[in-house]
Structure formats: C-alpha cells, structure tokens
Design an enzyme around this catalytic site. Sequence first.
Site, short mmCIF file in Angstrom:
data_model
loop_
_atom_site.label_atom_id
_atom_site.label_comp_id
_atom_site.label_asym_id
_atom_site.label_seq_id
_atom_site.Cartn_x
_atom_site.Cartn_y
_atom_site.Cartn_z
N ASP A 27 0.81 -1.23 0.00
CA ASP A 27 0.00 0.00 0.00
C ASP A 27 0.84 1.27 0.00
OD1 ASP A 27 -2.14 -1.72 0.24
OD2 ASP A 27 -3.06 -0.62 1.90
N HIS A 78 -6.08 2.99 -4.57
CA HIS A 78 -6.09 3.28 -3.13
C HIS A 78 -6.49 4.74 -2.87
CE1 HIS A 78 -5.47 2.10 0.92
NE2 HIS A 78 -4.23 2.53 1.09
N HIS A 82 -5.68 9.24 0.00
CA HIS A 82 -5.67 8.41 1.20
C HIS A 82 -6.37 9.13 2.36
CE1 HIS A 82 -4.32 5.66 4.38
NE2 HIS A 82 -3.98 4.83 3.41
N HIS A 175 3.48 -2.33 3.31
CA HIS A 175 3.52 -0.99 2.74
C HIS A 175 4.86 -0.72 2.05
CE1 HIS A 175 0.28 -0.75 5.69
NE2 HIS A 175 -0.17 0.30 5.02
#
Length: 206
Positions: A27, A78, A82, A175
């Site tokens: 991510d 995503h 964010h 991540h």
Amino acid sequence: MTADPVTAAVMTGMAHRPGRWVALTLDDGPHPRYTPQVLALLRQYRVRATFCLIGTQVRAHPELVRQIVADGHWLCDHTMTHDDRLRRRPDDRVQYEIGAAKRLIEQVAPGARVRYFRAPGGNWSPRLTTAAAAQEMQPLGWSVDPRDWERGRSAASIVRQVHRQLAPGSVILLHDGGGNRAATVAALRVLIPQLLRAGYSFGPPA
C-alpha cells in the site's frame, strides 16, 4: 488469468484456491526509494504482488507505475489522497477519490487494468464498496496485518507477526510507501524466501 466476477463484498482471502497460496499486497506507493527496492526483490524471486496506489503518488512517479505493470504485478486503486475519513465524505468526494485515481493509473500505464480498490485505512462503508464495484473494481481487504507502518516496528517483528497470522489463502498487507519502509523491505528479504521454501505460491487476490 481471467478475473473473478466483481462484487461489492470486501475480499479478504483466497479460499477457493486449493493449496498454499497467498496474496502479497503493498500500500501507499509508489515511493521513489522503497518501491524500486521491493520490485527488485520480487523480480529476484519471480514473485508477483498487488500494488495499492495513491493517486498523488502516481502523479509524482508515473515511471514507477509503468515498471510495476511491466514486471507483471496487479494494480489496486487506493484513492487519490488516502483520506481515512472517506466513508463519511459527500458522494461527489467519494466518486472523485475513487474514480480520479483509477483514471490516473490508466492514463500513466495505458492498457493496464486496475482490478481492485482498497479503502484508506480499511475504513469501509457500503457506499465505498458499491462505488468500487460500479467501476469494475473488487473491494480488497486483508487477513494478515503486521502493522509495518507503526513507528519503531522492526523487520524481525514484522516477520513474526506475518507468521503468526498466516494461513493458506491469506491476503498479506504491507507498505512500500507512506513513510520510512526500510523495515518492511528488510522483512520482505526474509519473508519471501521463507514462504517459498514452505511451499507457498503468490497470486492475485481472488
């Protein structure tokens, strides 16, 4: 490989795949320092992963998106920024965050398919899952979370936490962006060969 039908349900595993399969997801990238290191490791071990990309990072580093695609990895929207509170935002903001990120990824990597959508922070709502499915993206969660984003988390602790939670069919959350990810890269140097030796294969969330 054909994709499974898109639903508004959040996918958290690969239960229909027999055997020792896992899905590795990354991510908050692409990041100019850590994403190339992750890509090099995946290339070394011939492993593919799913990259959950933030639109602002895509705009800043389009060449890394193209490298992700060239290496055969899968793509996940995503959102643009964010926003952890996206599920509480007005409908037009939700549509922008999801749709603009998807369009930007497709723009910088023509022909690439964005198969998945992941809500920031895993903060889901029916509006988010429905909006993602309407744009032909499968809502994607996880089942293994070693919290590698926490400050002070060591590579060894990340590895331990993955093994504690791991089972065949797991979707692993790690991540490659959003901060200092040196510990995550170091953990992957250990985890990937360990999982391969244990008989695991890496595939897309499905």
